[in-house]
Structure formats: C-alpha cells, structure tokens
Write a protein that holds these residues in place. Structure first.
Motif, PDB file in Angstrom:
ATOM      1  N   TRP B 698      38.703 -35.591  33.986  1.00  8.33           N
ATOM      2  CA  TRP B 698      37.386 -34.523  32.966  1.00  8.33           C
ATOM      3  C   TRP B 698      37.970 -33.308  33.869  1.00  8.33           C
ATOM      4  O   TRP B 698      37.763 -33.094  35.500  1.00  8.33           O
ATOM      5  N   THR B 699      37.993 -32.366  33.259  1.00  4.99           N
ATOM      6  CA  THR B 699      37.529 -30.783  33.627  1.00  4.99           C
ATOM      7  C   THR B 699      36.334 -30.010  33.479  1.00  4.99           C
ATOM      8  O   THR B 699      36.908 -29.699  32.187  1.00  4.99           O
ATOM      9  N   VAL B 700      36.023 -29.534  34.148  1.00  5.33           N
ATOM     10  CA  VAL B 700      34.658 -28.846  33.628  1.00  5.33           C
ATOM     11  C   VAL B 700      34.634 -27.900  34.150  1.00  5.33           C
ATOM     12  O   VAL B 700      34.286 -27.683  35.603  1.00  5.33           O
ATOM     13  N   SER B 830      33.307 -24.106  29.737  1.00  4.26           N
ATOM     14  CA  SER B 830      34.346 -24.606  29.294  1.00  4.26           C
ATOM     15  C   SER B 830      34.651 -26.521  29.471  1.00  4.26           C
ATOM     16  O   SER B 830      34.442 -27.446  31.197  1.00  4.26           O
ATOM     17  N   ILE B 831      35.399 -27.483  28.554  1.00  3.50           N
ATOM     18  CA  ILE B 831      35.532 -28.956  29.222  1.00  3.50           C
ATOM     19  C   ILE B 831      36.732 -29.401  28.449  1.00  3.50           C
ATOM     20  O   ILE B 831      36.776 -29.109  27.602  1.00  3.50           O
ATOM     21  N   THR B 832      37.882 -29.648  29.836  1.00  2.93           N
ATOM     22  CA  THR B 832      38.791 -30.612  29.257  1.00  2.93           C
ATOM     23  C   THR B 832      39.188 -32.011  29.558  1.00  2.93           C
ATOM     24  O   THR B 832      38.663 -32.752  30.403  1.00  2.93           O
ATOM     25  N   LYS B 838      40.406 -29.610  24.596  1.00  6.06           N
ATOM     26  CA  LYS B 838      39.312 -28.638  25.331  1.00  6.06           C
ATOM     27  C   LYS B 838      37.881 -28.583  24.918  1.00  6.06           C
ATOM     28  O   LYS B 838      38.739 -27.715  23.284  1.00  6.06           O
ATOM     29  N   SER B 840      35.663 -24.875  24.102  1.00  2.40           N
ATOM     30  CA  SER B 840      34.663 -24.004  25.005  1.00  2.40           C
ATOM     31  C   SER B 840      33.924 -23.220  24.191  1.00  2.40           C
ATOM     32  O   SER B 840      33.975 -22.764  23.571  1.00  2.40           O
TER      33      SER B 840
END
Lengths: 499, 987
Positions: B698-700, B830-832, B838, B840
């Motif tokens: 996860w990347t936020v 944005s959430i990946t 993704k 956003s």
C-alpha cells in the motif's frame, strides 16, 4: 590561437548585433500614413479638410437631432425609445446620461484643429500651394470649428475651449470651462477668418452645398449673432447671403397655382437644392443614422400628434389645399413618421435601410429669411419682419388656420409668430429646442413663459408639475457635463444646476 | 567517443539553457509531471492544469469545446486584460497572441485555445516560473509569469509504441427551473399592468390572447416549450494518440500522431483536432549535435453562430412554439421565427456579426442548428537546433536555435435564411463571412554556456544568450450577404457586397523584439547558491526614446540542511531558504502606437476621400516593469515522504499599462494607452506533498496546496475613474477605487423584504414613528429624492433606510462583500495498491468570499419579457401578501437594485475528479508480450460542498483585471459532469 579567433568572432558578432539592432526594431505601419510622411502636398491638405467633413457623416446627425428636438414639443417617444431618451424627455436629466456626451462634436473639432495646426507647414514643401488656396482650406476648418462650438455653446452653455490639435500624449491637458463670452468670441474669431478667406463657390453645385462657402459662414454668423442678441450684425450677415443672388426659395406652387409636386423631392429627398446653404452629404455608401433611429420598426421617435393637428393643420373642406411642409413632407400625418428623413417621395413610399441617405440640413435659405425677420422684429421693424414671414408662408401654401396678425409694434408677439413659422419650416431639423431657448432667454429671460408653456404642454401628465418647477430654474436649460468628462478632467466644474 | 552523463537528479529548467538541478534551484517554480495530468479529460493542457499547481489559476470562458481559457500565475499584476503568461515550449517562446484585427466571429479569447493545442500526451513536464528572478531571464514578455513546457524525446532503446485512448461523455446538468408557458402567460400581463396600470393589449400582443379563433397565433403561442432542452445534447469526446520512440547512440526519435473528436453539450458545437509531432536528436560527432522538432496541428472547431444561443434560450418565452404550426394546427418542420412579438423585433447584426439586442426574437434552436461558425487552424512549427561543443566535456557549448511558426487561422460563418426567418433582401440572410489570419513567426536563439571545471566545492555555470523574434501578421476579412441559396455558404459565391454592414478589410502588422541575456549561477559547498542575471530587451512597440529595457535579477538559496550543525537532525533531508529579487517587463499590446497616423475614411464625401488622425502619438509610453520579491523555503523530511514548499511574494508593478485610460473627449479621443500607476500583487502559497503510509502493498499519498493572493493599488492616474456603478440603476453595485486597500469590495443596499401593504410604505423614523411633512401630510418612502423621486408602492422591494430619513439613496449604501477569496487551493489523496491499482481524487476549494448571484438577479427581476425562474411564483400579488419576492414591474421600479439580496457566501469545496487506474502487472504484460498496459476511469465535477445557492461558485476573476469590477456568477447550470475512460497500451 584558435581560441582567440573564436572569441574575436564572437565579439564582432556582438557588436554587429547591437548596431543593427536599432534599425531592425524600427517598424512602420503599412496600413496608414504616419504624420511625419503626411502634410507634404496640397492634396494632403485637401484630404484632411475633406476628412473633417467626412466626420460629420458618423453619428453626429443623431446627436444633433436629439439635442435639438427631444426637449422640444415636436417629437414623441415610442416603445423602443431608450430609457435615457425618456429620462431627458421627462426632465430627469443627469450627468450619467450618455446623451450628454459631447465626444462626437469634439472629434470633429480636433480634426479641424489638426488642419489649422499642420496645414500651414505644407507651404514650405509644396510650392504649388498658394497662400490663398491654403487660407481657403483653413477657412473651411475654422468655420466648421466655429459651427461645432456654436452647437456646444447652445447645448451646454460653458464648455472647455480646445483650439489646439491633440496629436500626441504630450499634449494632454486639463482644461477648465471657458465662459460663454469666451466661447462666443472664439466662434466669432473663427468665422471672421473664414469669411475673409472662404471661397464663394467651388464651381460645383454639390460642393457648394456640402462644403463651406463664404455664404455658409454668413449663415452661421447670422445664427450666432441672433443667439447673442446682436441684431444689427445678424441682419448684416443675412443681407450678405440674400444679396449674393446665389440662393432662392423653391416654389411650393407653380405659377399656375398648382402645387409643385417635386417640392419634397427637390428640397428634402435629393437635397442640395437651390435654397440649400449647407447640408451633411449622406449618400448610398454612407447612409445616415436615421434608419433604425427614425424609420424602421425600431424607431425611437415619431412626430407628436400636435405637429399635424395644430402646427400645420388640415383644410377641412379641401384636403388638396395643404401646407406643402406638412403631411408627407415633414411628417406622415397618419402615424407621425418623420417624413423629412423617412420619405422616399411625397406619395407615401418609405426609404429603406440602403436608401436612408437624406441629408442633414444645417442651413437653408428660408432660415436666413426667418433669422433676418427675427432680428428685424427686435430692432423695431416688425412690419418688415412680418413681410418676410409672409414670403415663407406663401411659398409653402401655409393654411389660413395658422395665420396670425400680431401687432408689428410688439416685438414679442412678432417673434412668437416667427417661432411658429420656424417650427413649421424647420420641423425635425434639430432647431426647435434652440429656437425655444433663444426666444425665451432673450433680454435676460424676459420671456421664460414661452419655454415653460411648451415644455409643460408636451410633458406626460404625471410629470408636468415636476418639469414646470425644474424648467423655471433657468440653469436647467443647458445639459449637464457628462460624468465621464468630469472624471477625466479635474478642472471641469459641473454646470450649476446639476452640482 | 565521449559519453554524456545523465544525472539522476531532475534538473529544473527556466527554459533559457542553463541546467540547474532542482535541488539547487534558487527560484520559485513548480513542476507538473505528465503522468499527473494524463488521466484528466482535458483536450488542452490549460484545462489539465486547472487547480493542480499552487498559485496557478485557470478560468474557462465557456464550456464549449475549443473555448479559450485564461491562465493566471500568482494572480494578475496588471490591470490590463492581457495577463496570460508567456509559454515556452522546448526552450522557445510559443506565440499565443493573435493579430488584433483578426475577426474570430465570436469572442477573441477563444483564439487563445487554438494556440495552445499541444496534445497532452506529448508533454513530458510543465514548469511554472513564479518569481520575478526566474522570469527576468525572459525579460519583456514575462511579467505575467512563464509556463515552461517540455515535450517528450526519444531515448536509447528498442522502438516502443504506445497507444492512448480517452473517451468521455459529458452531460449538461439540468438548469434552474424556469416558468412554463402557462405560468409565463400569467406573469407577463400582470407585470405590464403593475407598471402602468393599463392591461396588456392582447389585440396588439396576440401571443397572449389564447384565442382559438385566431388559429395561427393560438397554436404557435400556447405551448410549453423547453428551449434549453432543444439546444442541449449529450457531449462526448474521443482522443486517440499513437506515439513511437526509441533510438541508438547516434539518433533518437519521438513521433506521435493524435486525433481528437469532441462534441459539446450545446447543439452545433464541436472540435476536431489532429496533432502530429516528430522530435529527432542526431549526434553528428561528440562535438556536434542536431535536434529537429516538427509539430503540426490541425483544428476544426464548430461554434454557435452567436455566443449567446444559450442565453437567448433561457430568456425565450416558453409559450412560443419552437417549430411553426400552420393555421390548421399541424406542426410543420419549419422553425418558428416571427418578425416580432412581445420580446422585441429582430434588430439585425452588429459589426462583428452578432445578433444585436438582448430581447431578440431569434429562434435559438434554429440558430444552433443551422447557423454556421467554423474555425479552422493550421499550424506548423519546425524547429532546428545545432549544438556545438567549443571546449569538450561541456565546458563551453554553443547552441543555435531557429524556429519557424506558421500559423494560419480561418473563420467561416454563414447565417442561412432559416436561422432568422428574415425577408430575403435583408443583409442578415445568407450572410457569409470569411476571415483569414496568417501569422509567421521566426525566432532565433544563440546560447553560449560555460561550465568550467572548478575545485571541489565550487560550482559555476554561465550563460550568454541572444534572442530575436519577428512576427508578421496578415489578415483578410470579407462579409457578403444574400447568396442565392443557403447551400452557397462561401463569400466567393456571387453575392451582395454593397452595404455598410458588409466588408472587405485586410490588415497587416509586424512586431520585432530582441534580447540579450547574461546569467550565471555559483554554488559553494552545495550550501550557498547564488544566481545573477541581466537581460536587455529591445522592442519595436516602443518609440525610440523608450525602446530598450534592462531586467536584472538575483536569487539565492541557503541549504541549511547541508550545514554541519544540522548533521544530527536525522529525519531532515532538505531544508533550504530562498530569496529572490528581479525585474521583468511588459510591452504594449498594439504595434506602432508611437506614431500619429492618418487613416482614410472607408467612404467618400462628395466623391472625395478624406483622412483623419486616427490615434494619438504615444510618445510617453514606456515599459511596464514588474519588480518581484520572493522568499521561500523547501523542506523535506522522513526520506522526503513529507515535502513542503512555501513562498511569499510581493510583486510591484510600476508604470502599469492601461489601454483604456479615459481622457477628456475635448481632445478628440476617448481613451488612450498610458502608464497609469503602481500596483502591488502580494500573497503566499504553501504546497505539501506527503506519503503518510508506505508499505509493501500500500502507498497512500496526500497532496495539499493553499494560497492567497491580493492586489492593492499604490497609486493611479487621476484620470482613472474613482468609482464605478450607478447605484440608482437596477442590477448594479457600487465599487470605489481605494488606494492601499485590496481589490474586490462592493457596496449596495440592504434588502429587507417586500412592502406588504400601503401602510408599510409610509416613511418612519428610527423610533418607528411616521415621518410627518411640514404641512402635516404623511410622507411615503421615496427612492433617490429629489433626482428620481420614486414613491414606493405595496409589493415593491424594501431596502433598509439606514439613516431613517424616509429616502432610499446613496446615503443608505453599505458594504456588502468582497469577491476575492481569502484562500484558494486544492488537495487530493491517492491510494496505490501493489503498484497496479490506484485510486486518486482531486479537490479544489475557495474559501472566504462573497459572490453576486447574477443568475438569481436575472431570473427573478420580472423587469422585462424574459422568461423567469419558478422562484417568481411566490411573488407579491395582492396587498397583505407576505413574501420576499417583489411584484412584477415591467421596465420600471427599483426592485432589483444592487443589494445583499443577491450576495452570498460562496466558499466551496469541489470534488474535481476521481480516478481509478489499473496497471497490468509486469508478469502479466510479459506473458502477452507488451511493455505497458493500463486503463482508468475518471469522473469529473461529481460533487460540490457549498452554502451558495447559485449554480457555480467557482467564478474566477478572469480576463479584465479591473480594480473596479466585482465577480458575478451568471451560470445557469452547474459545471458539466464528465465521465472518462482511458486506455494506454505500449508495445
């Protein structure tokens, strides 16, 4: 070594670039002539003078119509009149009303000023231009400037007097208003120069009616003197025009007593008739502003019903017996359409958008006669005045219902009668309000009742009292200076009534 | 063979040629990478920029395809209309001006969009230069800021082919509810009766007679027509783009071709665009390199014949039929265009070919369907660059650029008889116009870049640059009418040419400028950086005395985080302070103004031609100079997961141009261009980029920007009007010119409701007692006594009598609001997930400003025969009615004066776009033998949170930055909602 050469080349390149720079940045327009290249030949002078006249064919005629007519009693509004026009007619005149803008007049004044300032230098560059020719051109510019200031004087009272051309932003000034006296003196000065130098004819009939001749100058002089109550000078100027033998009235009736069916066509539809002295020369390529203003369904003014009913009247017994200036000449009796500008003939055809080129009539010979009559009336020659009125009435077949027999000794009565005749003769030619004002302001407003009666009569019923009170204050007879001018010129002071 | 070292750190580019690493940049910039904007359903990059960069404000003119936008960087520092920034594409200025005499048929600003037609997919990055030190290097054209656009170039590798598809649908949201035919027919007679006490004359106005014995009028004027619905359609767009890139040691290439097809939500509007681009890099040797870029754009844009079709449709009487009924009640396929009815009669066309008058009877459906306004643009821009290394290893490099920009625009319009229904001999029938505008622009740039090898710890580079610009514009306009048939739509067909409305004009102009720039950057120990520049500019738009301008700049950066004493602050990656100072300039918008020239009249007088002095020689006009001061800092912490840039600036514009400075008309002129005063444009902005969460899957991310900008006049010419707005006129607010105070405040009356009956209209003093006149009579409430002296009647709008004198006039005017937002900005999370899914979103907001709801004003004033909103159903009708909607009064009364009735707090937060994107995993791509593949779906303008009751609170101060203007929202619908689907595949 190579390094050195490289730097040297670079240096040379830099130097070259900077010197050629200035030349490269020097660009001149391709679609106009810059002043530095103008004012070289007499043709330049001529086209600049013609340019002054051309400027008359813009919106000016509409401005002159509005200033000269809508505060009078001869026009009525329509549903398409603008609220600003209605405001003026209702006496609700404010400085934000765009009708009080004087820009179009001053634009022409600036063109005249430009000719007056720059034309003399052509004497140096063009040896074929004689001093006499130059002065004749200058006379046209001076006279036109005088005429323009005369409109301003009568409309605003005091105005800023700009007699230098504005050609650069270095010349922007903040002028104060000049007194009526100063404006008047400037007008007389211009006209005196013009009278001395103007030609008597251009050897072309139409030019003589569309450009300023010495007789045009005399006509303007007569009008100015009359306004300033200088009757002897007025009579003198009129006599010069009359004595020239260049003008005459177009007969309303043929010698056999039959109405001249071509009278309307000659005097108004075609214009430039023998009785014309100066007219704005609209034509098919530059039509007048009146089609949408006075003719089309969008027209903003019609003649008021009183014009036909009381001014010209109809003969109840014989409807062919009529004042030739009335129905289907000045006005269409059935609906008030202002026929002088709308009519294509005297039988009922209306001009179209492309044929709306009726001239704007500045002076006609009948004006000279009636101005002279008015001046005579106030110099104790009432009978001579009435005789002149008779001449005008006879040629127009004025109806007996409008005939009056004032006591020749009473200047006021004779002059009131002349006013009635002037209304008939110059209906919708932008003269009515100035006539009313001149007749009532005379002798320190001795006859203000004349103006009050007229404006209250034509006011809507719910505004009568308001208008009556307002016009009793003589300062309200001049328009306010437009707000815009006050904002841009801090030295201008609003006319007293509107402060 | 020497190798070019490609640094891993991104350089920032001020477009001139110096390449400074972003981390060493001393100037205020912000950069947008292409991938951030490629998902937006924008056909033009200006649309894509909207709200993404802090301090950049993009406003739309209309929602129609191809309509122009205005871009403002840090607000506007000029009170002239022309405040669009300089656009620099691949190092060369990109002309965005059109010849002033070119007739675009409708609004001029629309031309702007034509000129920015670079396919968004070709763009690598966009950088905004914001402070004056950065723009000073662009000198005379940079006072409004600079936008640097770099397009993609080839890189070493196998050919990669990428295909992009964007397809979108947009829908015009439903407008505010308007009266139907029956409600309208009730309102109008009442409005007329209230105004003058006389009933509406239905023998003259048969459209309200509803008389079955008069079948023609009965059938045609007893409808409930939906005019808006009839000119609205579902809009769509398809944007295809194929690009190929690759190359080897010697040569590299990037080539792309794109096709955009768009249909607007108003019938008759659409856009077709083809773009093609080739960027070639060729290394002749290690010393000599060539670059050749060729760009071609073809635009075919359809507009409505007049821009006002939609507003005519809103105002149109709803009981009138769209198509004509015959006298038997049969619907015919012909448009119903009566010569005149109560809404007015056809007034013809103005000089630009627009329908004149607001109450025109034109049938908007006919106008939208058959009126033609076709704009064509062909623009080809070849650019060549030669780079020669005078001293190897990049020590001394010379580059020579030349760019030719051939830009041809054409506008063709045709107004068939069907559109107006006018008699065939009128000039508006089968009226054909054709306007050509050709611009040829040649620009050169010669650069010398010196990067000496210095001792460790020192870094220096210097630039010497010469630039020149030569633009020549030629235009031709022709208008003829009455072609024999509505199939003959070109003026080349024999047709009528003789009329003052018709024209055959041409124009030409030329404009040149040149500049020399010397600039250098020195860095010591990577901590102390200084950049100094000096540019000299010469410009043909000035007279000899003011032709040259000098624009110095200095900017510095102190990297605090590099200092030894900061070594221990582990979490800190970057902390720098920047300060800059610089001048940039502005040239007048018109050529040749320093000459006094004589123009011929286009008509003759008695057969003789006249000339007149058509302008005033502007010998005093000098450069408008912007002096900018900027301080800022950059902060990066926690491995740059939190990055923050902040700027505060003060731009002072000296010798500000004003094109329409009013001069007394006794000069013979109305307005003149002049340097009128000094204005401060100041503000601050903060942008924050964060990655709050970063795990394996996860990347936020969360980005946020906020800014504030105000304009304050410091001095102004005394000729500049000090107030605007006549408060005694309906619909107008008062504004004052206040030296030293920010712009945007406006004043008016306080609205307190409606006089419910006769008793309420009696004047009362502060204590509520009736005011008695000197003769003991009862005094009525009056308006603007004595000038107007209107006595209020029951049902009229009631305004607060602040001074309790029984008279509503300028003394009762109070402060109502300010249209400049306290803050504006945007934010977006944005959430990946696992690098391939993704989500956003992007929000923008404005906070703390009051907007005038112009729509409410025009749809509830009941002042003309325009259709009104259903809100007027609650109007006052009988004494005793208690309502806040005054009675209907045809063209009289003072029911809609500028008052707080229309002023609303317009703060809002809008969800501009939401995108869900899926990137296929590399493993999957390998299987199907593809390089990249992804698809996404974007929804725009989904929701707006606001207390504002009007249609669109996002009204930016666009165009003319008049200190006396105020913002009005005249939108009849909320902004269009768009759904977009995109696919990108690469082989």
């Amino acid at each position: 070594m190579i390094q050195k050469i490289k730097y040297l080349t670079l240096l040379a390149f830099t130097v070259m670039l900077t010197t050629s720079c200035n030349k490269w940045l020097e660009l001149k327009p391709e679609d106009g002539i810059i002043r530095q290249n103008f004012w070289k030949t007499k043709e330049d002078v001529k086209s600049a003078v013609i340019g002054c006249y051309s400027s008359l064919l813009g919106p000016m005629a509409q401005t002159l119509f509005i200033w000269g007519e809508i505060r009078g009693d001869m026009v009525s509004s329509t549903i398409t009149s603008t609220s600003e026009q209605i405001d003026i007619m209702n006496g609700n005149i404010t400085s934000s009303n765009t009708i009080t803008k004087w820009g179009t007049i001053y634009q022409t004044i600036n063109y005249c000023n430009t000719v007056i300032d720059f034309a003399p230098q052509v004497l140096v560059t063009d040896k074929t231009l004689t001093e006499v020719d130059l002065n004749a051109y200058l006379a046209e510019a001076h006279a036109l400037r005088g005429l323009m200031y005369f409109y301003l004087l009568r409309t605003f009272g005091e105005v800023p007097l700009q007699i230098k051309s504005t050609s650069s932003d270095n010349q922007l000034e903040q002028l104060a208003k000049s007194s009526q006296e100063d404006v008047y003196n400037q007008i007389i000065k211009d006209l005196t120069f013009a009278e001395a130098n103007a030609v008597t004819t251009y050897n072309n009939h139409d030019y003589d009616k569309g450009r300023i001749t010495r007789y045009t100058v005399n006509a303007i002089q007569a009008d100015v003197y009359l306004w300033m109550e200088k009757y002897a000078e007025c009579i003198d100027a009129c006599t010069k025009v009359i004595g020239s033998g260049q003008f005459g009235l177009i007969a309303g009736k043929n010698p056999d007593g039959i109405v001249n069916s071509q009278w309307f066509n000659t005097v108004f539809y075609n214009g430039n008739s023998n009785e014309s002295i100066f007219e704005f020369q609209f034509d098919s390529q530059q039509v007048n502003p009146f089609f949408s203003f006075l003719i089309n369904t969008t027209k903003q003014f019609v003649g008021s019903s009183f014009v036909m009913d009381e001014m010209y009247t109809v003969d109840p017994l014989d409807d062919t017996n009529k004042d030739i200036r009335g129905d289907l000449s000045s006005i269409r009796g059935s609906d008030g359409l202002i026929w002088k500008f709308a009519g294509a003939n005297n039988t009922g055809s209306v001009r179209t958008a492309t044929s709306s080129y009726a001239h704007w009539f500045v002076y006609r010979y009948s004006d000279i006669l009636l101005m002279k009559a008015e001046a005579l009336a106030w110099t104790g020659k009432g009978q001579e005045a009435l005789d002149l009125v008779k001449v005008i009435r006879n040629r127009a077949n004025a109806l007996p219902a409008t005939e009056k027999a004032p006591d020749p000794i009473s200047s006021v009565d004779v002059s009131d009668y002349i006013m009635e005749e002037r209304a008939r003769e110059f209906a919708f030619e932008g003269k009515r309000w100035y006539d009313i004002l001149r007749n009532s302001k005379r002798n320190k407003y001795a006859h203000i009742q004349f103006l009050i009666d007229i404006v209250t009569k034509s006011a809507p019923s719910n505004r009568q009292q308001y208008i009556l009170n307002k016009y009793k204050d003589i300062r309200s007879h001049y328009l306010p200076i437009n707000l815009y001018e006050l904002q841009t010129d801090k030295n201008l002071v609003q006319n007293p009534f509107y402060q | 063979m020497a190798e070019f070292v490609i640094t891993s750190r991104a350089p920032t580019n001020n477009g001139t040629g110096l390449n400074v690493e972003a981390r060493s940049s001393t100037i205020a910039t912000s950069t947008l990478e292409a991938k951030e904007i490629q998902e937006v359903g924008a056909s033009s990059i200006d649309q894509a920029l909207s709200g993404r960069l802090s301090g950049v404000d993009v406003g739309t003119t209309t929602g129609d395809p191809g309509a122009g936008m205005s871009i403002r960087i840090h607000g506007t520092a000029s009170i002239n209309g022309s405040a669009n920034p300089l656009i620099v594409v691949d190092g060369m200025p990109y002309e965005t001006q059109i010849p002033s005499d070119f007739n675009f048929g409708t609004a001029d600003e629309q031309g702007y969009a034509q000129l920015l037609n670079i396919a968004p997919t070709d763009i690598k990055d966009i950088t905004v230069l914001k402070d004056a030190a950065s723009t000073a290097v662009w000198g005379s054209r940079a006072a409004n800021g600079v936008l640097i656009i770099n397009t993609k170039r080839g890189s070493i590798g196998k050919p990669t082919i990428t295909y992009n598809l964007k397809a979108s649908l947009s829908r015009q949201p439903s407008a505010i509810p308007l009266l139907n035919g029956d409600q309208y027919s009730t309102l109008i007679p009442e409005m007329k009766m209230n105004a003058d006490g006389l009933p509406l004359d239905i023998t003259a106005n048969k459209e309200f007679a509803y008389d079955p014995n008069d079948p023609l009028n009965y059938y045609n004027y007893s409808r409930n027509s939906d005019w808006i619905g009839a000119i609205t359609q579902l809009g769509y767009s398809m944007d295809h783009n194929v690009s190929m890139q690759g190359g080897g040691e010697k040569a590299r290439y990037y080539a792309s071709v794109g096709y955009l097809n768009q249909k607007g939500t108003t019938v008759g509007t659409g856009l077709d665009r083809i773009t093609a681009k080739i960027n070639l890099d060729y290394n002749v040797s290690d010393r000599i390199r060539f670059k050749t870029d060729i760009t071609y754009t073809h635009v075919a844009n359809d507009f409505n014949y007049t821009g006002s079709v939609r507003s005519v449709a809103y105002n149109k009487m709803p009981n009138m039929s769209i198509y004509r009924y015959d006298e038997y009640g049969n619907l015919t396929p012909n448009y119903f265009s009566p010569a005149q009815n109560i809404q007015g009669s056809y007034l013809g066309l103005d000089s630009k070919g627009n329908i004149t008058g607001t109450n025109n009877t034109v049938n908007p459906v006919a106008m939208a369907n058959v009126g033609i306004n076709h704009q064509l643009g062909e623009r080809i821009t070849p650019k060549f660059q030669l780079q020669y290394s005078l001293i190897p290893n990049s020590v001394l490099t010379a580059t020579f650029d030349v760019q030719f920009d051939i830009n041809n625009s054409k506008t063709q319009t045709f107004l068939p008889q069907l559109a107006t229904g006018r008699p065939t001999n009128e000039v508006s029938v089968n009226r054909a116009t054709d306007s050509d505008g050709d611009a040829l622009n040649i620009q050169t740039k010669a650069n010398l870049i010196f990067i000496p090898k210095l001792k460790e710890g020192h870094a220096f580079q210097a630039l010497l640059s010469f630039q020149s610009n030569d633009t020549r514009n030629i235009s031709h306009n022709v208008a003829t009418t009455n072609t024999a048939s509505d199939i003959l739509q070109d003026p080349s067909n024999p047709s009528r040419t003789q009329n003052s409305d018709l024209k055959l004009t041409s124009g030409s102009s030329q404009y040149r400028s040149m500049g020399a720039l010397i600039s250098g950057q020195y860095g010591y120990l990577d901590r102390y950086l200084i950049n100094v520049g000096l540019r000299a500019d010469g410009n043909s738009r000035f007279g000899p005395s003011n032709r040259y301008g000098l624009f110095p700049s200095i900017s510095t950066r102190w990297r605090v985080s590099g200092e030894p004493f900061m070594k221990n602050v582990k979490f800190l990656d970057e902390l720098s302070f920047r300060a800059s100072y610089g001048h940039s300039g502005n040239v007048p918008g018109k050529d040749y103004t320093f000459y006094n020239y004589y123009s011929p009249y286009n008509y003759s007088y008695l057969g003789m031609s006249g000339v007149y002095p058509s302008n005033m020689e502007l010998s005093n006009l000098k450069w408008e100079t912007l002096i900018g001061k900027n301080i800022g800092f950059n902060l990066g912490i926690f491995k740059n997961r939190v990055r923050m840039d902040a700027e505060a600036y003060l731009n002072t514009t000296r010798d500000m141009f004003y094109d329409k400075l009013q001069v007394p008309t006794f000069t013979g002129f109305g307005t003149v261009s002049m340097n009128v005063g000094t204005m401060d444009n100041s503000g601050w902005e903060i942008s924050l980029n964060t990655i709050p969460l970063k795990t394996k899957n996860w990347t936020v991310g969360f980005d946020f920007n906020i800014s504030k900008n105000i304009n304050t006049l410091r001095s102004i010419s005394e000729f500049y009007p000090s107030t605007k707005g006549n408060i005694t006129t309906n619909g107008v607010y008062q504004t004052y010119l206040q030296i030293g105070n920010p712009f945007g405040s406006y004043y008016g009356f306080k609205y307190t409701g409606v006089y419910k009956d006769a008793d309420a209209t009696i004047a009362r003093d502060a204590a509520g007692n009736q005011i008695i006149g000197p003769n003991g009579q009862i005094i009525q409430m009056r308006f603007n006594y004595p000038a107007t002296d209107y006595q209020f009647k029951p049902g009229d709008a009631m305004y607060e009598d602040i001074n309790h004198d029984g008279n509503i006039d300028y003394k009762d005017v109070v402060y109502l609001g300010n249209g400049i937002p306290k803050f504006t900005g945007g934010f977006g999370p944005s959430i990946t997930f696992k690098n391939n899914l993704k989500l956003s979103a992007f929000f923008n907001y404005r906070w703390g400003y009051q907007l005038i709801n112009g729509t409410k004003m025009s749809t509830t004033n009941m002042y003309s025969f325009n259709n009104q909103s259903t809100a007027v159903l609650s109007r006052w009708r009988n004494p005793g009615d208690v309502t806040d909607m005054p009675r209907a009064l045809y063209r009289s009364g003072y029911n809609w004066l500028g008052s707080d009735r229309y002023v609303e707090d317009a703060s809002f937060v809008r969800l501009r776009s939401v995108t869900l994107r899926y990137n296929f995993t590399p493993e999957f791509l390998k299987k199907i033998n593809m390089k990249t593949a992804s698809f996404y779906i974007t929804a725009e303008n989904l929701f707006t949170w606001t207390k504002y009751t009007g249609q669109d609170p996002d009204v930016s101060s666009r165009g003319d930055n008049d200190p006396l203007s105020y913002n009005v929202d005249n939108s009849m619908t909320p902004p269009g909602k768009t759904v977009l689907i995109g696919i990108t595949v690469g082989f």
